[in-house]
Design an enzyme around this catalytic site. Structure first.
Site, PDB file in Angstrom:
ATOM      1  N   SER A  45       0.831  -1.195   0.000  1.00  0.00           N
ATOM      2  CA  SER A  45       0.000   0.000   0.000  1.00  0.00           C
ATOM      3  C   SER A  45       0.874   1.257   0.000  1.00  0.00           C
ATOM      4  O   SER A  45       1.731   1.415  -0.871  1.00  0.00           O
ATOM      5  CB  SER A  45      -0.943  -0.072   1.199  1.00  0.00           C
ATOM      6  OG  SER A  45      -2.082   0.701   1.010  1.00  0.00           O
TER       7      SER A  45
ATOM      8  N   ASP B  29      -8.849  -3.575  -6.400  1.00  0.00           N
ATOM      9  CA  ASP B  29      -8.346  -3.067  -5.122  1.00  0.00           C
ATOM     10  C   ASP B  29      -9.089  -1.785  -4.761  1.00  0.00           C
ATOM     11  O   ASP B  29      -9.154  -0.855  -5.563  1.00  0.00           O
ATOM     12  CB  ASP B  29      -6.840  -2.795  -5.243  1.00  0.00           C
ATOM     13  CG  ASP B  29      -6.161  -2.525  -3.905  1.00  0.00           C
ATOM     14  OD1 ASP B  29      -6.687  -1.703  -3.128  1.00  0.00           O
ATOM     15  OD2 ASP B  29      -5.102  -3.107  -3.670  1.00  0.00           O
TER      16      ASP B  29
ATOM     17  N   HIS C 133      -7.504  -5.616  -0.938  1.00  0.00           N
ATOM     18  CA  HIS C 133      -6.371  -4.699  -0.954  1.00  0.00           C
ATOM     19  C   HIS C 133      -5.070  -5.474  -0.763  1.00  0.00           C
ATOM     20  O   HIS C 133      -4.899  -6.144   0.261  1.00  0.00           O
ATOM     21  CB  HIS C 133      -6.551  -3.665   0.160  1.00  0.00           C
ATOM     22  CG  HIS C 133      -5.504  -2.608   0.189  1.00  0.00           C
ATOM     23  ND1 HIS C 133      -4.963  -2.045  -0.947  1.00  0.00           N
ATOM     24  CD2 HIS C 133      -4.876  -2.006   1.236  1.00  0.00           C
ATOM     25  CE1 HIS C 133      -4.059  -1.142  -0.604  1.00  0.00           C
ATOM     26  NE2 HIS C 133      -3.982  -1.104   0.715  1.00  0.00           N
TER      27      HIS C 133
END
Length: 523
Positions: free
Chosen positions: A237, A465, A493
Protein backbone atom coordinates in the site's frame (compact mmCIF):
# COMPACT_ATOMS: atom_id res chain seq x y z
CA UNK A 1 -15.17 9.80 8.60
CA UNK A 2 -11.56 10.75 7.98
CA UNK A 3 -10.52 8.08 5.50
CA UNK A 4 -8.53 10.27 3.17
CA UNK A 5 -5.56 8.40 1.73
CA UNK A 6 -5.15 5.88 4.51
CA UNK A 7 -3.40 3.14 2.60
CA UNK A 8 -2.43 0.00 4.46
CA UNK A 9 -2.61 -3.75 4.27
CA UNK A 10 -5.82 -5.63 4.93
CA UNK A 11 -4.56 -7.14 8.16
CA UNK A 12 -3.83 -3.78 9.74
CA UNK A 13 -7.38 -2.61 9.03
CA UNK A 14 -9.50 -5.53 10.22
CA UNK A 15 -7.23 -7.28 12.72
CA UNK A 16 -6.39 -5.46 15.92
CA UNK A 17 -2.68 -6.20 16.04
CA UNK A 18 -1.97 -4.18 19.17
CA UNK A 19 1.46 -5.78 19.65
CA UNK A 20 3.87 -2.93 20.12
CA UNK A 21 7.51 -2.62 20.86
CA UNK A 22 8.74 -2.47 24.41
CA UNK A 23 11.71 -0.19 23.75
CA UNK A 24 14.63 -2.02 22.86
CA UNK A 25 22.74 -4.91 17.89
CA UNK A 26 24.12 -5.87 15.69
CA UNK A 27 26.21 -3.57 13.70
CA UNK A 28 26.98 -4.04 10.09
CA UNK A 29 29.76 -2.79 7.93
CA UNK A 30 29.94 0.91 7.32
CA UNK A 31 28.01 1.82 4.18
CA UNK A 32 27.81 5.55 3.64
CA UNK A 33 25.80 7.12 0.82
CA UNK A 34 27.63 7.98 -2.33
CA UNK A 35 27.47 11.61 -3.35
CA UNK A 36 24.98 10.86 -6.12
CA UNK A 37 22.68 8.74 -3.96
CA UNK A 38 22.74 11.29 -1.14
CA UNK A 39 21.62 13.97 -3.56
CA UNK A 40 18.94 11.75 -5.05
CA UNK A 41 20.21 12.44 -8.55
CA UNK A 42 19.15 9.15 -10.06
CA UNK A 43 15.66 9.58 -11.45
CA UNK A 44 15.18 13.08 -10.04
CA UNK A 45 12.91 12.13 -7.16
CA UNK A 46 10.49 14.89 -6.18
CA UNK A 47 10.72 16.60 -2.84
CA UNK A 48 14.38 15.90 -2.06
CA UNK A 49 15.66 18.30 0.60
CA UNK A 50 19.25 19.60 0.58
CA UNK A 51 21.97 16.95 0.53
CA UNK A 52 23.02 15.53 3.89
CA UNK A 53 26.72 15.91 4.59
CA UNK A 54 28.49 12.55 4.32
CA UNK A 55 30.94 13.27 7.16
CA UNK A 56 28.13 14.32 9.49
CA UNK A 57 26.19 11.20 8.53
CA UNK A 58 29.05 8.83 9.34
CA UNK A 59 28.16 8.39 13.06
CA UNK A 60 24.61 7.42 12.11
CA UNK A 61 25.77 4.84 9.57
CA UNK A 62 28.35 3.43 11.99
CA UNK A 63 26.02 3.10 14.99
CA UNK A 64 25.55 -0.33 16.57
CA UNK A 65 22.14 -1.63 17.51
CA UNK A 66 21.69 -3.36 20.86
CA UNK A 67 18.98 -5.99 20.56
CA UNK A 68 16.72 -6.77 23.50
CA UNK A 69 13.78 -9.00 24.13
CA UNK A 70 10.53 -7.36 22.98
CA UNK A 71 8.30 -9.21 25.39
CA UNK A 72 6.80 -11.02 22.38
CA UNK A 73 8.22 -14.54 21.95
CA UNK A 74 10.67 -14.84 19.08
CA UNK A 75 11.17 -11.11 18.52
CA UNK A 76 13.98 -8.75 19.39
CA UNK A 77 13.78 -4.97 19.53
CA UNK A 78 16.17 -2.04 19.33
CA UNK A 79 16.31 1.70 18.75
CA UNK A 80 18.16 3.47 15.95
CA UNK A 81 19.18 7.12 15.90
CA UNK A 82 18.48 9.28 12.85
CA UNK A 83 18.91 13.02 12.32
CA UNK A 84 15.75 15.01 12.86
CA UNK A 85 16.64 17.17 9.87
CA UNK A 86 18.62 15.51 7.08
CA UNK A 87 19.56 18.94 5.78
CA UNK A 88 21.43 19.53 9.04
CA UNK A 89 22.66 16.18 10.42
CA UNK A 90 24.82 16.19 13.49
CA UNK A 91 23.22 19.34 14.88
CA UNK A 92 22.31 17.52 18.07
CA UNK A 93 18.65 16.98 17.17
CA UNK A 94 17.82 13.31 16.58
CA UNK A 95 14.78 11.07 16.36
CA UNK A 96 14.55 7.58 17.79
CA UNK A 97 13.48 4.93 15.28
CA UNK A 98 12.03 1.78 16.84
CA UNK A 99 13.15 -1.44 15.13
CA UNK A 100 12.21 -5.10 15.58
CA UNK A 101 13.31 -8.39 14.04
CA UNK A 102 12.73 -12.12 14.03
CA UNK A 103 15.96 -13.92 13.21
CA UNK A 104 15.96 -16.34 10.26
CA UNK A 105 14.88 -19.75 11.43
CA UNK A 106 16.56 -21.90 8.77
CA UNK A 107 17.11 -24.27 7.10
CA UNK A 108 19.03 -22.85 4.19
CA UNK A 109 21.62 -20.14 3.75
CA UNK A 110 20.64 -16.80 5.31
CA UNK A 111 19.91 -14.16 2.65
CA UNK A 112 20.12 -11.14 4.94
CA UNK A 113 17.28 -8.98 6.23
CA UNK A 114 13.85 -8.54 4.69
CA UNK A 115 12.37 -5.20 5.76
CA UNK A 116 8.56 -5.02 5.63
CA UNK A 117 6.19 -2.06 5.82
CA UNK A 118 2.37 -2.32 6.14
CA UNK A 119 1.49 1.10 4.72
CA UNK A 120 -0.51 3.96 6.13
CA UNK A 121 1.25 6.29 6.24
CA UNK A 122 1.06 5.78 9.97
CA UNK A 123 0.87 2.00 10.18
CA UNK A 124 3.12 0.47 12.84
CA UNK A 125 5.71 -1.74 11.21
CA UNK A 126 6.50 -3.24 14.61
CA UNK A 127 2.89 -4.25 15.20
CA UNK A 128 2.62 -5.63 11.67
CA UNK A 129 5.80 -7.67 12.04
CA UNK A 130 4.85 -9.15 15.39
CA UNK A 131 1.22 -9.85 14.54
CA UNK A 132 1.56 -11.03 10.97
CA UNK A 133 4.68 -10.73 8.80
CA UNK A 134 7.13 -12.26 11.27
CA UNK A 135 4.96 -15.34 11.77
CA UNK A 136 2.66 -15.39 8.74
CA UNK A 137 4.93 -14.81 5.76
CA UNK A 138 5.67 -18.02 3.83
CA UNK A 139 7.91 -20.34 5.84
CA UNK A 140 10.67 -20.58 3.17
CA UNK A 141 11.02 -16.77 3.24
CA UNK A 142 11.14 -16.61 7.05
CA UNK A 143 13.66 -19.46 7.06
CA UNK A 144 16.23 -17.54 5.07
CA UNK A 145 15.64 -13.91 5.97
CA UNK A 146 15.74 -12.05 9.25
CA UNK A 147 12.27 -10.53 9.22
CA UNK A 148 12.66 -6.84 10.13
CA UNK A 149 10.43 -3.81 10.44
CA UNK A 150 10.42 -0.38 12.00
CA UNK A 151 7.96 2.27 13.03
CA UNK A 152 8.66 5.13 10.60
CA UNK A 153 9.44 8.49 12.16
CA UNK A 154 6.30 10.04 13.58
CA UNK A 155 4.64 6.63 14.03
CA UNK A 156 3.90 4.64 17.20
CA UNK A 157 7.20 4.29 19.12
CA UNK A 158 9.32 6.42 16.74
CA UNK A 159 8.98 10.03 17.97
CA UNK A 160 5.23 9.83 17.37
CA UNK A 161 3.06 12.65 16.12
CA UNK A 162 0.30 13.38 18.60
CA UNK A 163 -2.73 15.59 17.92
CA UNK A 164 -5.91 14.86 19.90
CA UNK A 165 -6.79 13.10 23.13
CA UNK A 166 -9.02 10.02 23.03
CA UNK A 167 -12.22 11.93 23.88
CA UNK A 168 -11.29 14.64 21.36
CA UNK A 169 -10.71 12.01 18.71
CA UNK A 170 -14.07 10.41 19.50
CA UNK A 171 -15.75 13.71 18.71
CA UNK A 172 -13.63 14.25 15.60
CA UNK A 173 -14.57 10.89 14.08
CA UNK A 174 -18.27 11.70 14.47
CA UNK A 175 -18.22 15.05 12.66
CA UNK A 176 -20.56 15.08 9.68
CA UNK A 177 -18.46 14.93 6.50
CA UNK A 178 -21.38 15.33 4.12
CA UNK A 179 -22.43 18.84 5.19
CA UNK A 180 -25.91 19.89 4.09
CA UNK A 181 -25.81 23.57 5.03
CA UNK A 182 -23.52 26.42 6.03
CA UNK A 183 -23.61 25.52 9.71
CA UNK A 184 -22.49 21.93 9.06
CA UNK A 185 -19.76 23.15 6.72
CA UNK A 186 -18.51 25.50 9.41
CA UNK A 187 -18.43 22.67 11.96
CA UNK A 188 -16.44 20.47 9.61
CA UNK A 189 -13.91 23.21 8.86
CA UNK A 190 -13.60 23.92 12.59
CA UNK A 191 -12.90 20.21 13.21
CA UNK A 192 -10.10 20.16 10.62
CA UNK A 193 -8.61 23.33 12.12
CA UNK A 194 -8.79 21.90 15.64
CA UNK A 195 -7.10 18.71 14.49
CA UNK A 196 -4.28 20.64 12.80
CA UNK A 197 -3.84 22.94 15.79
CA UNK A 198 -3.63 19.96 18.11
CA UNK A 199 -0.86 18.45 15.98
CA UNK A 200 1.06 21.71 16.01
CA UNK A 201 0.71 22.12 19.76
CA UNK A 202 1.71 18.56 20.66
CA UNK A 203 4.16 17.72 17.85
CA UNK A 204 5.68 20.95 16.55
CA UNK A 205 9.26 19.59 16.67
CA UNK A 206 8.72 16.61 14.37
CA UNK A 207 5.96 17.84 12.03
CA UNK A 208 8.34 19.33 9.41
CA UNK A 209 10.45 16.15 9.31
CA UNK A 210 8.12 13.18 8.74
CA UNK A 211 7.99 13.10 4.95
CA UNK A 212 8.28 9.93 2.90
CA UNK A 213 11.72 11.07 1.77
CA UNK A 214 12.82 11.34 5.42
CA UNK A 215 11.51 7.82 6.12
CA UNK A 216 13.27 6.46 3.03
CA UNK A 217 16.56 7.91 4.23
CA UNK A 218 15.95 6.32 7.63
CA UNK A 219 15.48 3.02 5.79
CA UNK A 220 18.94 3.33 4.26
CA UNK A 221 20.39 3.86 7.71
CA UNK A 222 18.55 0.73 8.83
CA UNK A 223 19.93 -1.25 5.89
CA UNK A 224 23.47 -0.24 6.81
CA UNK A 225 23.26 -0.92 10.54
CA UNK A 226 21.67 -4.31 9.83
CA UNK A 227 24.81 -5.16 7.86
CA UNK A 228 23.18 -5.44 4.43
CA UNK A 229 24.83 -4.07 1.29
CA UNK A 230 21.44 -4.03 -0.46
CA UNK A 231 17.91 -3.43 0.81
CA UNK A 232 15.49 -6.33 0.49
CA UNK A 233 12.01 -5.03 1.11
CA UNK A 234 8.30 -5.80 0.86
CA UNK A 235 6.13 -2.69 1.05
CA UNK A 236 2.35 -2.82 0.96
CA UNK A 237 0.00 0.00 0.00
CA UNK A 238 1.60 3.31 1.06
CA UNK A 239 4.68 1.18 1.71
CA UNK A 240 5.05 0.98 -2.07
CA UNK A 241 5.57 4.75 -2.24
CA UNK A 242 8.14 4.46 0.54
CA UNK A 243 9.93 1.66 -1.30
CA UNK A 244 9.86 3.41 -4.66
CA UNK A 245 11.14 6.60 -3.05
CA UNK A 246 13.99 4.62 -1.51
CA UNK A 247 14.83 3.06 -4.89
CA UNK A 248 14.87 6.47 -6.53
CA UNK A 249 17.16 7.92 -3.87
CA UNK A 250 19.47 4.90 -3.62
CA UNK A 251 19.14 2.86 -6.83
CA UNK A 252 22.54 1.22 -6.34
CA UNK A 253 21.36 -0.20 -2.99
CA UNK A 254 18.22 -1.91 -4.30
CA UNK A 255 18.19 -5.63 -3.63
CA UNK A 256 14.88 -7.46 -4.02
CA UNK A 257 11.97 -5.02 -3.73
CA UNK A 258 8.29 -6.00 -3.81
CA UNK A 259 5.77 -3.14 -4.02
CA UNK A 260 2.30 -4.62 -3.40
CA UNK A 261 -0.85 -2.53 -3.84
CA UNK A 262 1.08 0.22 -5.54
CA UNK A 263 0.66 3.98 -5.47
CA UNK A 264 1.28 6.26 -8.44
CA UNK A 265 3.67 9.04 -7.34
CA UNK A 266 2.77 11.22 -10.32
CA UNK A 267 -0.80 11.76 -9.12
CA UNK A 268 -1.38 15.03 -7.21
CA UNK A 269 -3.41 14.89 -4.02
CA UNK A 270 -6.72 15.77 -5.69
CA UNK A 271 -6.37 12.96 -8.21
CA UNK A 272 -5.16 10.48 -5.59
CA UNK A 273 -8.25 11.10 -3.49
CA UNK A 274 -10.59 10.94 -6.47
CA UNK A 275 -8.94 7.76 -7.76
CA UNK A 276 -9.27 6.17 -4.34
CA UNK A 277 -12.93 7.15 -4.25
CA UNK A 278 -13.40 5.33 -7.55
CA UNK A 279 -11.53 2.34 -6.10
CA UNK A 280 -13.90 2.06 -3.16
CA UNK A 281 -16.84 2.24 -5.57
CA UNK A 282 -15.33 -0.65 -7.56
CA UNK A 283 -14.89 -2.67 -4.39
CA UNK A 284 -18.40 -1.86 -3.21
CA UNK A 285 -19.80 -2.98 -6.58
CA UNK A 286 -18.12 -6.37 -6.06
CA UNK A 287 -19.56 -6.55 -2.55
CA UNK A 288 -23.03 -5.52 -3.79
CA UNK A 289 -23.05 -8.23 -6.49
CA UNK A 290 -22.10 -10.84 -3.91
CA UNK A 291 -24.46 -9.50 -1.27
CA UNK A 292 -27.46 -9.66 -3.61
CA UNK A 293 -26.83 -13.41 -3.98
CA UNK A 294 -26.74 -14.08 -0.23
CA UNK A 295 -29.84 -14.97 1.77
CA UNK A 296 -28.73 -12.66 4.60
CA UNK A 297 -28.09 -9.55 2.48
CA UNK A 298 -29.61 -6.63 4.41
CA UNK A 299 -29.54 -4.42 1.30
CA UNK A 300 -31.84 -6.65 -0.71
CA UNK A 301 -31.68 -8.05 -4.21
CA UNK A 302 -31.14 -6.32 -7.50
CA UNK A 303 -28.38 -4.59 -9.40
CA UNK A 304 -25.33 -3.05 -7.70
CA UNK A 305 -26.87 0.35 -8.37
CA UNK A 306 -30.05 -0.65 -6.51
CA UNK A 307 -28.04 -2.06 -3.61
CA UNK A 308 -25.95 1.12 -3.51
CA UNK A 309 -29.06 3.29 -3.47
CA UNK A 310 -30.36 1.41 -0.42
CA UNK A 311 -27.05 1.87 1.42
CA UNK A 312 -27.01 5.56 0.58
CA UNK A 313 -30.59 5.87 1.86
CA UNK A 314 -29.54 4.16 5.10
CA UNK A 315 -26.65 6.61 5.50
CA UNK A 316 -29.14 9.49 5.05
CA UNK A 317 -31.29 8.09 7.83
CA UNK A 318 -28.27 7.83 10.13
CA UNK A 319 -27.34 11.41 9.28
CA UNK A 320 -30.75 12.50 10.53
CA UNK A 321 -31.00 10.07 13.44
CA UNK A 322 -28.03 7.99 14.70
CA UNK A 323 -28.77 4.58 16.23
CA UNK A 324 -27.47 3.21 19.55
CA UNK A 325 -24.10 1.49 19.43
CA UNK A 326 -23.57 0.36 23.01
CA UNK A 327 -21.52 3.48 23.70
CA UNK A 328 -23.69 6.36 24.88
CA UNK A 329 -21.14 8.95 23.77
CA UNK A 330 -20.74 7.44 20.30
CA UNK A 331 -24.02 6.55 18.67
CA UNK A 332 -23.69 5.27 15.11
CA UNK A 333 -24.16 8.20 12.76
CA UNK A 334 -23.40 8.53 9.09
CA UNK A 335 -19.69 9.31 9.54
CA UNK A 336 -18.85 6.28 11.70
CA UNK A 337 -21.09 3.97 9.66
CA UNK A 338 -19.41 4.98 6.41
CA UNK A 339 -15.98 4.38 7.92
CA UNK A 340 -17.11 0.94 9.11
CA UNK A 341 -18.29 -0.03 5.64
CA UNK A 342 -15.09 1.23 4.03
CA UNK A 343 -12.98 -0.73 6.53
CA UNK A 344 -14.67 -3.98 5.50
CA UNK A 345 -14.19 -3.29 1.78
CA UNK A 346 -10.43 -3.74 2.16
CA UNK A 347 -10.88 -7.52 2.34
CA UNK A 348 -13.51 -9.71 0.71
CA UNK A 349 -13.18 -12.09 3.66
CA UNK A 350 -14.84 -9.38 5.76
CA UNK A 351 -17.97 -9.28 3.59
CA UNK A 352 -19.97 -11.67 5.82
CA UNK A 353 -19.05 -9.52 8.83
CA UNK A 354 -20.16 -6.42 6.93
CA UNK A 355 -23.52 -7.98 6.03
CA UNK A 356 -24.11 -8.89 9.67
CA UNK A 357 -23.07 -5.44 10.92
CA UNK A 358 -25.29 -3.68 8.38
CA UNK A 359 -28.26 -5.91 9.23
CA UNK A 360 -27.86 -5.14 12.95
CA UNK A 361 -27.48 -1.42 12.33
CA UNK A 362 -30.57 -1.33 10.13
CA UNK A 363 -32.41 -2.97 13.03
CA UNK A 364 -31.23 -0.35 15.49
CA UNK A 365 -27.96 -1.83 16.83
CA UNK A 366 -24.88 -0.03 15.55
CA UNK A 367 -22.28 -1.94 17.58
CA UNK A 368 -21.00 -4.02 14.65
CA UNK A 369 -20.33 -1.09 12.32
CA UNK A 370 -18.85 0.90 15.19
CA UNK A 371 -16.45 -1.99 15.83
CA UNK A 372 -15.35 -1.93 12.19
CA UNK A 373 -14.84 1.82 12.34
CA UNK A 374 -12.81 1.44 15.53
CA UNK A 375 -10.57 -1.13 13.84
CA UNK A 376 -9.99 1.33 11.02
CA UNK A 377 -9.06 4.15 13.38
CA UNK A 378 -7.11 1.78 15.67
CA UNK A 379 -9.16 2.75 18.72
CA UNK A 380 -8.67 0.49 21.71
CA UNK A 381 -11.35 -0.70 24.08
CA UNK A 382 -9.93 1.74 26.64
CA UNK A 383 -10.82 4.68 24.40
CA UNK A 384 -7.23 5.38 23.44
CA UNK A 385 -6.23 5.69 19.80
CA UNK A 386 -3.02 4.61 18.14
CA UNK A 387 -1.42 7.56 16.40
CA UNK A 388 -2.24 6.21 12.93
CA UNK A 389 -4.53 9.06 11.88
CA UNK A 390 -2.18 11.71 13.29
CA UNK A 391 0.86 10.36 11.46
CA UNK A 392 -1.23 9.77 8.35
CA UNK A 393 -2.20 13.41 8.10
CA UNK A 394 1.30 14.61 9.00
CA UNK A 395 2.95 12.60 6.21
CA UNK A 396 0.29 13.18 3.56
CA UNK A 397 0.12 16.91 4.19
CA UNK A 398 3.91 17.21 4.03
CA UNK A 399 4.41 15.05 0.93
CA UNK A 400 2.16 17.09 -1.37
CA UNK A 401 0.21 20.34 -1.59
CA UNK A 402 -3.33 19.98 -0.27
CA UNK A 403 -6.06 18.68 -2.55
CA UNK A 404 -8.27 21.63 -1.53
CA UNK A 405 -7.58 25.01 0.05
CA UNK A 406 -11.12 25.61 1.26
CA UNK A 407 -14.80 24.60 1.04
CA UNK A 408 -15.36 26.38 -2.27
CA UNK A 409 -12.73 24.17 -3.91
CA UNK A 410 -14.50 21.09 -2.55
CA UNK A 411 -17.79 22.34 -4.00
CA UNK A 412 -16.17 22.63 -7.41
CA UNK A 413 -14.83 19.06 -7.28
CA UNK A 414 -17.90 17.43 -5.71
CA UNK A 415 -19.59 16.42 -8.98
CA UNK A 416 -16.52 14.49 -10.11
CA UNK A 417 -16.24 12.69 -6.75
CA UNK A 418 -19.94 11.84 -6.76
CA UNK A 419 -19.60 10.51 -10.28
CA UNK A 420 -16.67 8.36 -9.11
CA UNK A 421 -18.82 7.01 -6.27
CA UNK A 422 -22.47 7.88 -5.72
CA UNK A 423 -22.26 6.32 -2.23
CA UNK A 424 -18.89 7.52 -0.92
CA UNK A 425 -18.02 10.44 -3.19
CA UNK A 426 -19.27 13.38 -1.13
CA UNK A 427 -17.75 12.16 2.14
CA UNK A 428 -14.37 11.36 0.61
CA UNK A 429 -14.27 14.72 -1.18
CA UNK A 430 -14.82 16.62 2.07
CA UNK A 431 -12.35 14.36 3.91
CA UNK A 432 -9.67 15.52 1.48
CA UNK A 433 -9.98 19.05 2.86
CA UNK A 434 -8.02 18.09 5.99
CA UNK A 435 -4.62 19.19 4.63
CA UNK A 436 -6.01 22.58 3.67
CA UNK A 437 -5.45 23.84 7.21
CA UNK A 438 -2.16 22.09 7.97
CA UNK A 439 0.33 24.18 10.02
CA UNK A 440 3.44 23.06 8.05
CA UNK A 441 4.01 23.84 4.38
CA UNK A 442 4.42 20.81 2.11
CA UNK A 443 7.96 19.93 1.09
CA UNK A 444 7.10 17.58 -1.78
CA UNK A 445 5.12 17.40 -4.96
CA UNK A 446 3.88 14.76 -7.37
CA UNK A 447 6.39 13.42 -9.86
CA UNK A 448 7.71 10.21 -11.43
CA UNK A 449 10.04 7.83 -9.63
CA UNK A 450 12.31 6.02 -12.09
CA UNK A 451 15.07 4.47 -9.92
CA UNK A 452 17.45 4.54 -12.86
CA UNK A 453 20.00 1.75 -12.62
CA UNK A 454 18.18 -0.23 -9.90
CA UNK A 455 17.92 -4.02 -9.92
CA UNK A 456 14.54 -5.49 -10.98
CA UNK A 457 11.63 -4.30 -8.83
CA UNK A 458 8.34 -6.24 -8.68
CA UNK A 459 5.17 -4.12 -8.64
CA UNK A 460 1.95 -5.93 -7.71
CA UNK A 461 -1.53 -4.70 -8.56
CA UNK A 462 -4.99 -6.11 -7.78
CA UNK A 463 -7.65 -5.42 -10.38
CA UNK A 464 -10.43 -4.54 -7.93
CA UNK A 465 -8.35 -3.07 -5.12
CA UNK A 466 -10.42 -0.50 -3.18
CA UNK A 467 -7.60 1.63 -1.77
CA UNK A 468 -4.89 1.52 -4.45
CA UNK A 469 -6.58 1.26 -7.85
CA UNK A 470 -4.99 -1.12 -10.32
CA UNK A 471 -4.07 1.68 -12.69
CA UNK A 472 -1.67 2.99 -10.05
CA UNK A 473 0.31 -0.26 -10.17
CA UNK A 474 0.40 -0.07 -13.95
CA UNK A 475 1.67 3.49 -13.75
CA UNK A 476 4.38 2.80 -11.16
CA UNK A 477 5.65 -0.27 -12.98
CA UNK A 478 5.89 1.83 -16.13
CA UNK A 479 7.79 4.64 -14.40
CA UNK A 480 10.39 2.45 -12.71
CA UNK A 481 13.17 1.73 -15.16
CA UNK A 482 13.46 -1.83 -13.87
CA UNK A 483 9.82 -2.30 -12.85
CA UNK A 484 7.97 -5.51 -13.67
CA UNK A 485 4.18 -5.72 -13.22
CA UNK A 486 2.55 -8.70 -11.53
CA UNK A 487 -1.27 -8.65 -11.69
CA UNK A 488 -3.80 -10.35 -9.43
CA UNK A 489 -7.28 -10.50 -10.98
CA UNK A 490 -9.32 -10.35 -7.81
CA UNK A 491 -10.82 -8.39 -4.94
CA UNK A 492 -9.33 -6.86 -1.81
CA UNK A 493 -6.37 -4.70 -0.95
CA UNK A 494 -2.89 -6.08 -1.82
CA UNK A 495 -2.21 -9.63 -3.04
CA UNK A 496 0.83 -11.27 -1.43
CA UNK A 497 -0.04 -13.74 1.31
CA UNK A 498 -3.78 -13.46 0.73
CA UNK A 499 -4.53 -16.87 -0.73
CA UNK A 500 -3.29 -16.79 -4.33
CA UNK A 501 -0.74 -19.57 -4.87
CA UNK A 502 0.16 -17.99 -8.19
CA UNK A 503 1.05 -14.64 -6.62
CA UNK A 504 2.83 -16.17 -3.64
CA UNK A 505 4.89 -18.54 -5.79
CA UNK A 506 6.03 -15.72 -8.07
CA UNK A 507 7.04 -13.44 -5.20
CA UNK A 508 8.65 -16.21 -3.17
CA UNK A 509 10.79 -17.21 -6.15
CA UNK A 510 11.89 -13.60 -6.57
CA UNK A 511 12.71 -13.14 -2.88
CA UNK A 512 14.53 -16.47 -2.56
CA UNK A 513 16.18 -16.82 -5.98
CA UNK A 514 16.26 -13.27 -7.33
CA UNK A 515 14.16 -14.21 -10.37
CA UNK A 516 11.37 -11.67 -10.97
CA UNK A 517 8.19 -12.80 -12.73
CA UNK A 518 7.83 -11.95 -16.40
CA UNK A 519 6.57 -8.41 -16.86
CA UNK A 520 2.82 -8.52 -17.29
CA UNK A 521 2.29 -11.90 -15.60
CA UNK A 522 -1.33 -12.34 -14.44
CA UNK A 523 -2.75 -14.53 -11.71
Amino acid sequence: MDTSRVLRTTGTVIAAAGLLLSGCTSGGPETLPTAASARGEAGGTPSVPPSPDAAAMRPYYEQKLTWRDCGVPGFQCSTMKAPLDYANPGAGEDVDIAVARRVATGPGKRLGSLVVNPGGPGGSGIGYLQAYAGIGYPAPVRARYDMVSFDPRGVARSSPVECLTGPEMDKYTQVDQTPDDAAERARLVAAFKEFAAGCETRSKRVLPHVSTVDAARDMDLLRAVLGDAKLNYVGASYGTLLGATYANLFPDRVGRLVLDGAMDPTRPALDLNRDQTEGFETAFTSFAKDCAKQPDCPLGKGSPEEVAARLKDFFRKLDAQPVPSGDDKRPLGEALATTGVIAALYDENAWPQLREALASAMNGDGAGLLGLADSYYERGADGKYANLMFANAAVNCLDQPAAFNGPDAVDTALPSFQKASPVFGAGLAWAALNCGYWPVKPTGQAGPLTAKGAAPIVVVGTTRDPATPYKWAQALAGQLESGTLLTYDGDGHTAYGRGSDCIDTAINRYLLEGRPPADGKKC
